[in-house]
Design an enzyme around this catalytic site. Structure first.
Site, short mmCIF file in Angstrom:
data_model
loop_
_atom_site.label_atom_id
_atom_site.label_comp_id
_atom_site.label_asym_id
_atom_site.label_seq_id
_atom_site.Cartn_x
_atom_site.Cartn_y
_atom_site.Cartn_z
N SER A 298 2.56 -4.00 10.93
CA SER A 298 1.60 -2.68 10.93
C SER A 298 0.72 -2.96 12.34
O SER A 298 1.18 -3.14 13.36
CB SER A 298 0.52 -2.82 9.76
OG SER A 298 0.00 -1.58 9.70
N HIS B 76 1.49 3.62 6.21
CA HIS B 76 2.92 3.64 6.29
C HIS B 76 3.72 4.50 5.24
O HIS B 76 4.55 4.17 4.56
CB HIS B 76 3.35 2.12 5.92
CG HIS B 76 2.69 1.19 6.99
ND1 HIS B 76 2.82 1.14 8.18
CD2 HIS B 76 1.81 -0.03 6.55
CE1 HIS B 76 2.12 0.21 8.73
NE2 HIS B 76 1.68 -0.42 7.79
#
Length: 300
Positions: free
Chosen positions: A83, A187
């Protein structure tokens, strides 16, 4: 045999994490030149309630510790981040200028928090397979966010919806179902719009061809073309994390020493779960001298 540096995502942050950084005075002065006085408040408990500060802290800490290892001749052949960890990875790879990364990460955090200021986030489910979790999620309004390991799945969505899936998961035999310290539903498609806005900001930034392999945590593939790296960075907030695939890919590329940058040790555990064939350590619990020793042993 190669060395892999890994950079963690949100959930590992803690107050005071920018204190006692290697060469901390110099790197925080550089941050101050871009962000002003905010630089010296980012790791306070109040600041870390906000996505912007959390993500900036992870960027700064990751770059500082990676540079410290490189100064001591522990140099990565491959870099990969989960991430927000992709941003320090891109900086250390030589693809993204640190000052540009600071501006982009500040914007990234703002866009994500403005889209979902409260009531959303991530929950990790341990002990069930993807197929099992997906069945529990049916018609729940939640999304698969991270495929961290075969039986470690992270879901995204509204707090009450995730809590219901977590309850079902524990009843189905999950060993853990934990709400993570992340205040946005990362996400998944819920962040498509802010990701597109961030992609527009990337149009004013020039990336370079990396000098080290940039391994995407979203696709598990190595990217060399600057434009592809820019797209990967801009859109990774809305794409499922494929961390297990990334670690398998690093293994296949002969990486045999994985070193996780602070804070935390989450990625080290996940690396082992991916069938890692070498050593995996975190700098949170090891000294530079330990990293040097393992790197020298690798080169023999």
């Amino acid at each position: 045999m190669k060395i892999l540096f890994t950079f963690p995502g949100q959930g590992t942050q803690r107050p005071g994490m920018l204190q006692n950084l290697p060469d901390g005075e110099a790197i925080l002065a550089e941050v101050h030149a871009v962000l002003g006085d905010e630089a010296y408040q980012l790791d306070t408990a109040d600041a870390l309630k906000h996505t912007r500060a959390v993500q900036l802290c992870l960027l700064i800490a990751g770059v500082a510790w990676a540079n410290e290892l490189i100064r001591h001749e522990v140099k990565p052949d491959i870099v990969s981040g989960l991430s927000i960890g992709a941003y320090p990875a891109a900086v250390v790879a030589g693809a993204l200028d640190f000052r540009d990364a600071l501006r982009l990460v500040a914007l990234r955090g703002d866009l994500m928090e403005q889209a979902y200021p409260h009531g959303y986030g991530l929950t990790a489910i341990v002990g069930l397979t993807l197929n099992q979790v997906e069945k529990l999620m049916a018609e729940s309004g939640t999304y698969i966010a991270n495929l961290n390991a075969e039986t470690q799945i992270v879901i995204a969505g509204r707090d009450e919806d995730m809590a219901e899936v977590a309850r079902k998961a524990l009843a189905a035999g999950a060993s853990k179902a934990t709400r993570l310290a992340v205040s946005v539903p990362s996400h998944c498609a819920l962040l498509d719009k802010p990701a597109a806005e961030l992609a527009q900001a990337f149009e004013s930034v020039t990336l370079s061809r990396p000098s080290r392999a940039y391994l995407s945590g979203s696709t598990g593939r190595v990217l060399w073309e600057p434009q592809k790296i820019a797209v990967d960075l801009a859109f990774n907030m809305a794409r499922t994390v494929q961390w297990q695939d990334a670690m398998v890919s690093a293994n296949q590329r002969d990486a045999r020493l994985a070193i996780e940058m602070p804070p935390g040790s989450v990625l080290t555990g996940l690396t082992h779960l991916a069938g890692w064939q070498g050593d995996a350590i975190c700098m949170e619990r090891n000294s530079v001298e330990v990293a040097q020793h393992l790197a020298k042993r690798l080169s023999r």
